[in-house]
Design an enzyme around this catalytic site. Structure first.
Site, short mmCIF file in Angstrom:
data_model
loop_
_atom_site.label_atom_id
_atom_site.label_comp_id
_atom_site.label_asym_id
_atom_site.label_seq_id
_atom_site.Cartn_x
_atom_site.Cartn_y
_atom_site.Cartn_z
N HIS A 133 -30.33 64.20 -13.35
CA HIS A 133 -30.87 65.48 -13.83
C HIS A 133 -32.00 66.02 -12.98
O HIS A 133 -32.68 66.96 -13.41
CB HIS A 133 -31.38 65.34 -15.27
CG HIS A 133 -30.32 65.01 -16.28
ND1 HIS A 133 -29.66 65.99 -16.99
CD2 HIS A 133 -29.81 63.84 -16.68
CE1 HIS A 133 -28.79 65.42 -17.81
NE2 HIS A 133 -28.86 64.11 -17.64
N LYS A 137 -40.08 77.22 -21.21
CA LYS A 137 -39.57 75.98 -20.62
C LYS A 137 -40.78 75.10 -20.37
O LYS A 137 -41.92 75.57 -20.54
CB LYS A 137 -38.84 76.24 -19.30
CG LYS A 137 -39.66 77.13 -18.34
CD LYS A 137 -38.91 77.50 -17.07
CE LYS A 137 -37.84 78.54 -17.26
NZ LYS A 137 -36.51 78.07 -16.92
N ARG A 138 -40.59 73.84 -20.00
CA ARG A 138 -41.73 73.01 -19.65
C ARG A 138 -42.53 73.68 -18.54
O ARG A 138 -41.97 74.38 -17.68
CB ARG A 138 -41.25 71.63 -19.19
CG ARG A 138 -40.73 70.77 -20.33
CD ARG A 138 -41.76 70.55 -21.39
NE ARG A 138 -42.82 69.68 -20.92
CZ ARG A 138 -42.93 68.40 -21.24
NH1 ARG A 138 -42.07 67.83 -22.06
NH2 ARG A 138 -43.93 67.67 -20.77
N LYS A 192 -41.04 75.29 -11.54
CA LYS A 192 -40.45 76.35 -12.37
C LYS A 192 -41.17 77.68 -12.17
O LYS A 192 -40.71 78.73 -12.62
CB LYS A 192 -40.49 75.95 -13.85
CG LYS A 192 -39.62 74.72 -14.16
CD LYS A 192 -39.69 74.33 -15.63
CE LYS A 192 -38.98 73.04 -15.96
NZ LYS A 192 -37.50 73.16 -16.06
N THR A 224 -30.85 75.08 -18.92
CA THR A 224 -29.96 75.32 -20.04
C THR A 224 -30.51 76.43 -20.93
O THR A 224 -29.75 77.11 -21.62
CB THR A 224 -29.76 74.04 -20.89
OG1 THR A 224 -31.03 73.41 -21.07
CG2 THR A 224 -28.81 73.09 -20.21
N LYS A 258 -28.76 79.85 -23.01
CA LYS A 258 -29.01 80.31 -24.39
C LYS A 258 -29.37 81.78 -24.39
O LYS A 258 -28.93 82.55 -25.26
CB LYS A 258 -30.13 79.47 -25.04
CG LYS A 258 -29.75 78.01 -25.20
CD LYS A 258 -30.94 77.08 -25.45
CE LYS A 258 -30.54 75.63 -25.18
NZ LYS A 258 -31.69 74.71 -25.11
C1 26Q Z 1 -39.49 59.37 -16.45
C2 26Q Z 1 -40.31 58.25 -16.30
C3 26Q Z 1 -41.35 58.02 -17.18
C4 26Q Z 1 -41.55 58.91 -18.21
C5 26Q Z 1 -40.74 60.01 -18.36
C6 26Q Z 1 -39.72 60.25 -17.48
C7 26Q Z 1 -38.86 61.44 -17.62
C8 26Q Z 1 -38.58 61.96 -18.87
C9 26Q Z 1 -37.81 63.08 -19.01
C10 26Q Z 1 -38.32 62.09 -16.51
C11 26Q Z 1 -37.53 63.22 -16.65
C12 26Q Z 1 -37.27 63.73 -17.92
C13 26Q Z 1 -36.48 64.93 -18.17
C14 26Q Z 1 -35.88 65.63 -17.23
C15 26Q Z 1 -35.17 66.86 -17.57
O1 26Q Z 1 -35.24 67.37 -18.68
N1 26Q Z 1 -34.42 67.44 -16.62
C16 26Q Z 1 -33.70 68.66 -16.88
O2 26Q Z 1 -32.40 68.32 -17.33
C17 26Q Z 1 -31.70 69.47 -17.77
C18 26Q Z 1 -30.39 69.01 -18.36
O3 26Q Z 1 -29.53 68.57 -17.36
C19 26Q Z 1 -31.52 70.44 -16.62
O4 26Q Z 1 -30.92 71.59 -17.12
C20 26Q Z 1 -32.86 70.79 -15.99
O5 26Q Z 1 -32.66 71.55 -14.82
C21 26Q Z 1 -33.61 69.51 -15.63
O6 26Q Z 1 -34.92 69.83 -15.17
#
Ligand code: 26Q
Length: 831
Positions: A376, A567-568, A573, A675, A679
């Site tokens: 991702h 978004k985050r 972004k 995503t 929406k």
């Molecule tokens: C990793 C290590 C330690 C703590 C947290 C994490 C961590 C947690 C969540 C790393 C990444 C995430 C989330 C990533 C994420 O949401 N990516 C998004 O995924 C979506 C679904 O595929 C995409 O549409 C987005 O482009 C992408 O940014």
């Protein structure tokens, strides 16, 4: 194992034979009263709406139970192949409204509540969000569950039942402040605890290598500190099809040894501390959406999920007499949601070899045939790595297994590319250095038979850049699965007016076949249809405006263009680019240069990781710019800006139906998919976006004339990097120069000198990875085209209709069908 007496005597058959519950308004009203009065023991003096909500939730949950049981039995009887979606995050949001919709209870329930003098809206609003995720990745998992149930696929979600979900965001003086989200405090009517399926998970200890009576090498993992995993199941109803799948979330609990050992030794406080340490594992979701690496507790969470899940599945598999481990991979597969659950690779090897006597090659065949990995992220710094020393302490057996996997893998590489030491070093699962690290993505790549990106561009970039060495080795493993969202939640539930209008014209099939929205194209030029479409958008904008007024104290005029970026908060972004546009607009209004500018209401929302200082500065900047502009009476109604606090699933359900313009403005090549963009499109927003992630495919679907494209392409970003000179860009662009001037002269932080200096420096830095200045000109010019377009309301509405009409591909139903056809290969099972 669990001490409680779960093996009780068998009840008589009549005991579990039950008459189906009525779905008519009268039955619903009766049950609602019964649950309120008898289950919950409340009376007319009860002032809290939460109890009424809970009684309502029980009433609906009752009606899921028989279907849930029947679905389980149908899968068992079919002895079908199954898939398991392993994810550290499931961002479910609220459940009640979605359950009403999917069960077809929405209408009778409205009638029932009317009878009782209750307001559905108010009751729905009493539910806490299940915020067990950060953003896109977690919400995607939730959309996937809805689609799997709707497609009647035997798929189970496995995750963690965090006691505290995503933090609540408050603003103090424009800065983000985090507050814990104790979402379970008032109880969770949707979950069912299943202590009888408790699992033991080991940590720490050491490995003992021995040989058994047949001279075979055996490993025992001993002296471990164990934790219990208690499952909580949540029903996942399909759309009006009788199927109810399961999301199983694990909660950590201390074993009884804590009491026995230490309590008896007189070390009571120590024993309670140890118990807490065990239960800490599932206490809190890590609120980072890009990695903050190396935290031991996070690795504990990952292993806890992987181990409990695999043991649970193996136990269920072996519970039936005719089943053997040798055909496990024929009937079971795992989808790893990013690398977060990837320790499952080593854990399945351990379970098969150490607990089930299997040899390496046979075990490895099962692992590689059953596992698939979804990536991702394209940000190299977000790829997960774990210090080897951490593994040595916490998961010594898994470290041995990973070394063995790596040794065998590198031997293959050395054979295929002799004398290529650089390649061996590049591809090794272990990154060398003073503090060697395990590369979790590489472990996933080696162990999985399929690996996918989440949009076409992303999947191509993975092959050409991020994992190029692995693509050269195994091109057949790599594939694309463009993301999607569920139209049940993101259209039918959150935008009922538009859903009704669409249904009246093209029928209701689009709720399960989103492609059917294509039929709207024929209506795009119909003035009567346009008027109705516009009226609904207007009403949705009024609803959002009311919320903005109460939350932010700012008046949004529903006639104005609603321009939204939620978004985050992350530099890639580029919320900053949005801010630069806002300041530019403000500057033009101040200078009286307002030719062609329409009134705009700009809303930005999202959470910053608590440790991400720059992202938090950006929130502060947005708030200061907003306060300054909204307070400037010279501007009047021409421009309004708000930062919407605590953006979450439930907020998006209000926001996306009200958007005119969706901002998807990441630096090209950085957003894996997005995503939220889908929406918005589904709800008739137009997009201003870079050629990044799924934007590219959205634009392809709707046609470039209905999409506001700007900025460098991913390829151009790579080329420009080498000689990127933001200061020259600024010097040569009068608009950008003025914007930077306003920022630099402290117009937005007169009382707080210097606070935005780091942001200003970042924009002017030739090494700015996000190249904000590079895209400014084309962004501003494109924003002008947006204004021009909005001036012709009929034209805008036409484009809005065409966007919805072209959004059919972005249903998670399509995404899941793609996963199923190429990777899972499951048969749908009628419940
Ligand atoms: C990793 C290590 C330690 C703590 C947290 C994490 C961590 C947690 C969540 C790393 C990444 C995430 C989330 C990533 C994420 O949401 N990516 C998004 O995924 C979506 C679904 O595929 C995409 O549409 C987005 O482009 C992408 O940014």
């Amino acid at each position: 194992m669990p001490q409680r007496p779960f093996q009780s005597s068998q009840p008589s058959p009549e005991f579990t034979e039950v008459t189906p519950l009525g779905h008519d308004a009268q039955s619903l009203a009766d049950d609602l009263r019964r649950h309120f009065n008898w289950t919950l023991g409340r009376d007319r003096h009860c002032r809290s709406v939460y109890y009424t909500y809970t009684a309502l939730a029980y009433t609906v949950r009752d009606r899921l139970m028989a279907r849930w049981r029947d679905t389980r039995q149908a899968y068992e009887e079919a002895d079908c192949r199954r898939a398991y979606y392993l994810s550290l995050e499931f961002l479910m949001g609220r459940t009640l409204n979605n359950a009403l919709l999917n069960l077809g209870l929405d209408q009778p329930m409205q009638t029932a509540l009317q009878q009782l003098g209750l307001q559905l809206e108010e009751l729905l609003d009493a539910e806490h969000d299940a915020g067990l995720g950060n953003g896109g990745l977690g919400r995607l998992a939730a959309c996937f569950l809805d689609s799997c149930a709707t497609l009647q696929l035997p798929v189970m979600g496995y995750g963690i039942r965090y006691e505290y979900g995503m933090f609540r965001q408050r603003l103090r003086k424009g800065y983000q402040v985090e507050e814990p989200d104790h979402w379970l405090r008032d109880g969770n009517p949707w979950e069912l605890e299943r202590p009888e399926h408790t699992i033991r998970v080991q940590f720490g200890g050491r490995c003992e290598h021995t040989h058994d009576d047949h001279g075979r090498h055996r490993v025992r993992w001993i002296d471990t500190h164990d934790v219990l995993a208690v499952p909580y199941d949540t029903p996942i109803p399909g759309y009006r099809n009788g199927t109810v799948n399961t999301l199983r979330l694990w909660k950590a609990a201390a074993t009884d040894e804590f009491k026995l050992d230490e309590f008896h030794a007189g070390a009571y406080p120590e024993s309670v501390a140890a118990k807490n340490a065990a239960e800490n594992i599932t206490m809190v979701l890590y609120p980072n959406d890009a990695s903050e690496n190396g935290k031991e507790l996070r690795l504990r969470q990952q292993y806890f999920l992987a181990s409990a899940t695999l043991q649970d599945i193996l136990r269920r598999w072996l519970a039936r007499p005719h089943r053997k481990l040798s055909n496990f991979a024929e009937k079971n597969c795992f989808q790893l949601n990013d690398t977060h659950p990837t320790i499952a690779v080593a854990e399945l090897m351990r379970l098969l070899m150490d607990e089930h006597d299997m040899q390496w090659d046979e075990a490895w065949a099962i692992v590689t045939q059953s596992m698939a990995y979804t990536n991702h992220t394209l940000l190299p710094e977000a790829l997960e790595r774990w210090p080897v020393r951490l593994f040595a302490n916490l998961l010594p057996r898994h470290l041995e297994i990973i070394y063995e996997i790596n040794g065998r893998f590198l031997a293959d590489i050395a054979q295929r590319w002799p004398d290529d030491a650089a390649r061996l070093q590049r591809m090794s699962l272990i990154e060398d250095g003073p503090d060697p690290q395990i590369r979790m993505a590489y472990l996933a790549l080696v162990a999985c038979h399929k690996v996918n990106g989440v949009a076409a561009l992303h999947s191509r970039l993975i092959q050409q850049h991020l994992f190029a060495d692995f693509y050269a080795l195994w091109p057949e493993k790599f594939t694309n699965k463009t993301n999607g969202v569920t139209q049940r939640r993101w259209l039918a539930a959150c935008n009922p007016k538009l859903t009704t209008l669409i249904g009246q014209h093209i029928g209701e099939d689009f709720i399960t076949q989103l492609d059917r929205l294509r039929d709207l194209r024929g209506l795009a030029d119909d003035p009567a249809f346009q008027r109705q479409w516009h009226e609904i958008k207007f009403a949705n904008k009024q609803a959002l405006a009311a919320r903005v007024a109460s939350e932010c104290g700012v008046q949004f005029d529903p006639q104005a263009l609603f321009d939204i970026q939620v978004k985050r908060i992350h530099e890639y972004k580029r919320q900053l680019l949005n801010v630069l546009h806002i300041i530019h607009r403000y500057d033009r209004l101040l200078r009286g240069d307002d030719q062609g500018l329409v009134n705009r209401c700009i809303l930005i929302g999202g959470k910053a990781a608590p440790g991400y200082v720059r992202a938090k500065e950006i929130i502060k900047l947005i708030n200061n710019v907003a306060a300054h502009i909204n307070g400037d009476t010279r501007i009047g109604e021409r421009l309004r800006v708000v930062f919407f606090p605590d953006f979450r699933v439930t907020a998006m359900e209000l926001i996306c139906p009200a958007a005119d313009l969706s901002e998807q403005i990441s630096t090209a090549g950085k957003e894996a998919s997005g995503t939220g963009n889908m929406k918005f499109m589904l709800n008739g927003a137009l997009t201003i976006g870079t050629l990044d992630g799924a934007n590219i495919e959205m634009r392809e679907q709707v046609g470039e004339e209905n999409f506001f494209t700007f900025g460098l392409t991913a390829e151009e970003v790579l080329k420009r990097r080498k000689h990127y000179d933001p200061n020259t860009i600024i010097a040569e662009d009068d608009d950008l120069k003025r914007v930077m001037g306003m920022l630099e002269s402290g117009d937005f932080n007169a009382q707080e000198p210097g606070i935005f200096d780091p942001i200003i420096h970042a924009i002017r830095d030739p090494h700015d990875p996000w190249m904000t200045a590079a895209d400014f000109r084309s962004y501003i010019d494109t924003q002008m085209r947006v204004d021009q377009c909005y001036q012709d309301q009929a034209q805008w509405t036409r484009m809005s209709i065409l966007n919805t009409a072209a959004s059919g591909r972005f249903s998670s139903d399509r995404t899941i069908s793609d996963y199923n056809q190429e990777i899972w290969k499951l048969e749908p099972i009628k419940a």
